[in-house]
Design a protein around this motif. Sequence first.
Motif, PDB file in Angstrom:
ATOM      1  N   CYS A 175      -6.712   1.828  -6.876  1.00  0.00           N
ATOM      2  CA  CYS A 175      -6.744   3.101  -6.168  1.00  0.00           C
ATOM      3  C   CYS A 175      -7.960   3.167  -5.248  1.00  0.00           C
ATOM      4  CB  CYS A 175      -6.778   4.252  -7.172  1.00  0.00           C
ATOM      5  SG  CYS A 175      -6.801   5.891  -6.416  1.00  0.00           S
ATOM      6  N   GLN A 176      -7.758   3.698  -4.075  1.00  0.00           N
ATOM      7  CA  GLN A 176      -8.839   3.897  -3.104  1.00  0.00           C
ATOM      8  C   GLN A 176      -8.725   5.301  -2.532  1.00  0.00           C
ATOM      9  OE1 GLN A 176     -11.403   2.046  -2.206  1.00  0.00           O
ATOM     10  NE2 GLN A 176     -12.113   3.372  -0.569  1.00  0.00           N
ATOM     11  N   ILE A 177      -9.817   6.057  -2.572  1.00  0.00           N
ATOM     12  CA  ILE A 177      -9.828   7.424  -2.065  1.00  0.00           C
ATOM     13  C   ILE A 177     -10.789   7.509  -0.874  1.00  0.00           C
ATOM     14  CG2 ILE A 177     -10.266   9.846  -2.630  1.00  0.00           C
ATOM     15  CD1 ILE A 177      -9.778   9.160  -5.548  1.00  0.00           C
ATOM     16  N   SER A 237      -7.148 -11.031  -5.193  1.00  0.00           N
ATOM     17  CA  SER A 237      -6.972 -10.789  -3.764  1.00  0.00           C
ATOM     18  C   SER A 237      -6.945  -9.296  -3.453  1.00  0.00           C
ATOM     19  CB  SER A 237      -5.691 -11.463  -3.260  1.00  0.00           C
ATOM     20  OG  SER A 237      -4.550 -10.943  -3.913  1.00  0.00           O
ATOM     21  N   LEU A 238      -6.467  -8.477  -4.410  1.00  0.00           N
ATOM     22  CA  LEU A 238      -6.510  -7.026  -4.192  1.00  0.00           C
ATOM     23  C   LEU A 238      -7.947  -6.530  -4.139  1.00  0.00           C
ATOM     24  CD1 LEU A 238      -3.640  -5.341  -6.254  1.00  0.00           C
ATOM     25  CD2 LEU A 238      -3.728  -5.889  -3.830  1.00  0.00           C
ATOM     26  N   SER A 239      -8.807  -7.115  -4.963  1.00  0.00           N
ATOM     27  CA  SER A 239     -10.225  -6.731  -4.928  1.00  0.00           C
ATOM     28  C   SER A 239     -10.832  -7.080  -3.581  1.00  0.00           C
ATOM     29  CB  SER A 239     -10.986  -7.441  -6.055  1.00  0.00           C
ATOM     30  OG  SER A 239     -10.481  -7.062  -7.325  1.00  0.00           O
ATOM     31  N   ALA A 240     -10.488  -8.253  -3.050  1.00  0.00           N
ATOM     32  CA  ALA A 240     -10.980  -8.639  -1.726  1.00  0.00           C
ATOM     33  C   ALA A 240     -10.425  -7.712  -0.651  1.00  0.00           C
ATOM     34  CB  ALA A 240     -10.594 -10.087  -1.429  1.00  0.00           C
ATOM     35  N   LEU A 241      -9.174  -7.292  -0.817  1.00  0.00           N
ATOM     36  CA  LEU A 241      -8.553  -6.371   0.136  1.00  0.00           C
ATOM     37  C   LEU A 241      -9.285  -5.034   0.157  1.00  0.00           C
ATOM     38  CD1 LEU A 241      -6.332  -5.307   2.007  1.00  0.00           C
ATOM     39  CD2 LEU A 241      -4.880  -5.004   0.004  1.00  0.00           C
ATOM     40  N   ILE A 242      -9.634  -4.523  -1.011  1.00  0.00           N
ATOM     41  CA  ILE A 242     -10.344  -3.245  -1.085  1.00  0.00           C
ATOM     42  C   ILE A 242     -11.709  -3.350  -0.414  1.00  0.00           C
ATOM     43  CG2 ILE A 242     -11.407  -1.576  -2.642  1.00  0.00           C
ATOM     44  CD1 ILE A 242      -8.398  -1.363  -2.455  1.00  0.00           C
ATOM     45  N   ARG A 243     -12.417  -4.446  -0.652  1.00  0.00           N
ATOM     46  CA  ARG A 243     -13.731  -4.625  -0.019  1.00  0.00           C
ATOM     47  C   ARG A 243     -13.600  -4.666   1.503  1.00  0.00           C
ATOM     48  NH1 ARG A 243     -14.405  -8.268  -4.367  1.00  0.00           N
ATOM     49  NH2 ARG A 243     -13.927 -10.041  -2.996  1.00  0.00           N
ATOM     50  N   ALA A 244     -12.608  -5.407   1.992  1.00  0.00           N
ATOM     51  CA  ALA A 244     -12.407  -5.498   3.436  1.00  0.00           C
ATOM     52  C   ALA A 244     -12.017  -4.142   4.013  1.00  0.00           C
ATOM     53  CB  ALA A 244     -11.336  -6.540   3.747  1.00  0.00           C
ATOM     54  N   TYR A 245     -11.209  -3.382   3.278  1.00  0.00           N
ATOM     55  CA  TYR A 245     -10.804  -2.062   3.737  1.00  0.00           C
ATOM     56  C   TYR A 245     -12.013  -1.124   3.830  1.00  0.00           C
ATOM     57  CZ  TYR A 245      -8.609   2.528   3.804  1.00  0.00           C
ATOM     58  OH  TYR A 245      -8.249   3.805   4.140  1.00  0.00           O
ATOM     59  N   GLN A 246     -12.884  -1.163   2.810  1.00  0.00           N
ATOM     60  CA  GLN A 246     -14.075  -0.309   2.817  1.00  0.00           C
ATOM     61  C   GLN A 246     -14.997  -0.673   3.974  1.00  0.00           C
ATOM     62  OE1 GLN A 246     -15.400  -1.135  -1.176  1.00  0.00           O
ATOM     63  NE2 GLN A 246     -14.403   0.680  -2.023  1.00  0.00           N
ATOM     64  N   LEU A 264      -5.041   6.294  -1.708  1.00  0.00           N
ATOM     65  CA  LEU A 264      -4.247   5.094  -1.463  1.00  0.00           C
ATOM     66  C   LEU A 264      -4.138   4.275  -2.745  1.00  0.00           C
ATOM     67  CD1 LEU A 264      -5.657   3.751   1.929  1.00  0.00           C
ATOM     68  CD2 LEU A 264      -3.675   5.219   1.566  1.00  0.00           C
ATOM     69  N   TRP A 265      -2.969   3.696  -2.943  1.00  0.00           N
ATOM     70  CA  TRP A 265      -2.781   2.732  -4.023  1.00  0.00           C
ATOM     71  C   TRP A 265      -2.348   1.407  -3.406  1.00  0.00           C
ATOM     72  CZ3 TRP A 265      -3.478   2.500  -9.271  1.00  0.00           C
ATOM     73  CH2 TRP A 265      -3.911   3.672  -9.890  1.00  0.00           C
ATOM     74  N   VAL A 287       0.848  -1.178   0.000  1.00  0.00           N
ATOM     75  CA  VAL A 287       0.000   0.000   0.000  1.00  0.00           C
ATOM     76  C   VAL A 287       0.889   1.235   0.000  1.00  0.00           C
ATOM     77  CG1 VAL A 287      -0.193   0.069   2.522  1.00  0.00           C
ATOM     78  CG2 VAL A 287      -1.954   1.147   1.119  1.00  0.00           C
ATOM     79  N   SER A 288       0.426   2.276  -0.689  1.00  0.00           N
ATOM     80  CA  SER A 288       1.226   3.490  -0.814  1.00  0.00           C
ATOM     81  C   SER A 288       0.332   4.713  -0.680  1.00  0.00           C
ATOM     82  CB  SER A 288       1.935   3.506  -2.175  1.00  0.00           C
ATOM     83  OG  SER A 288       2.617   4.727  -2.375  1.00  0.00           O
ATOM     84  N   ASP A 289       0.929   5.779  -0.146  1.00  0.00           N
ATOM     85  CA  ASP A 289       0.252   7.072  -0.038  1.00  0.00           C
ATOM     86  C   ASP A 289       0.370   7.768  -1.393  1.00  0.00           C
ATOM     87  OD1 ASP A 289      -0.870   9.413   0.747  1.00  0.00           O
ATOM     88  OD2 ASP A 289       0.574   9.878   2.315  1.00  0.00           O
TER      89      ASP A 289
END
Length: 212
Positions: free
Chosen positions: A166-168, A191-200, A180-181, A146-148
């Motif tokens: 990308c997630q804003i 797995s990145l898609s699952a990560l984004i859902r869990a983050y949201q 966030l990227w 993950v990156s700023d």
Amino acid sequence: MPASRGGIEYQPATASAAQGPRFDIPGPMMKAVRDPSLSLIALSGLDPVGPVMVEVPPVMDNSATKSAPALADWRIGFADEYLHNDVREVVEHSNGFLQALKVLKAAGAEVVPVLALLPDSTAHFTLASNNEIDQRVSEYRLDALVSDGQSPAFHGYCKTGYPGVCQIFNDDLHGTKVVLWFYGARWARESLSALIRAYQQAMQARADMPER
């Protein structure tokens, strides 16, 4: 009068005849409280010679039935230092990014600081297996990075097929938006898609928590 043979009378059965007690099931034969216990001992095949001790399973811990955090066992790396021309540079992170790391931790992830190599300005990003994303994922046993904002160390590989999402979100504390990227190995797109859902979901849960 029904006919008899050899002194034995045969009485024809009728549909209304009352059924007698059945002895092929243990229920009717049990009168005292100890009878079911003795029956279970007999069925178990034990031949006790002394007092019988029955092991009672412990009461189930309700906490064990609770679902694990969405990102349990995930390892998510972020560049804490950059290495360029053999010189280390500490990365300055925004308050919004630090809050994002807390959200990931709250969702069960282990957040791992990594040392990332900055490419030369003349370097070309390739599909080589030893690129910077593959190197960090392998070295730190990561599921994602993950990156700023767009990472100077990782973002260029998105052009060669490596996934980047990308997630804003809003940083209400400072009244700004944090970009966030998330990056991963070539096989990590799903797995990145699952990560984004869990983050949201973790962000929403954090927003719903009452203020202290």
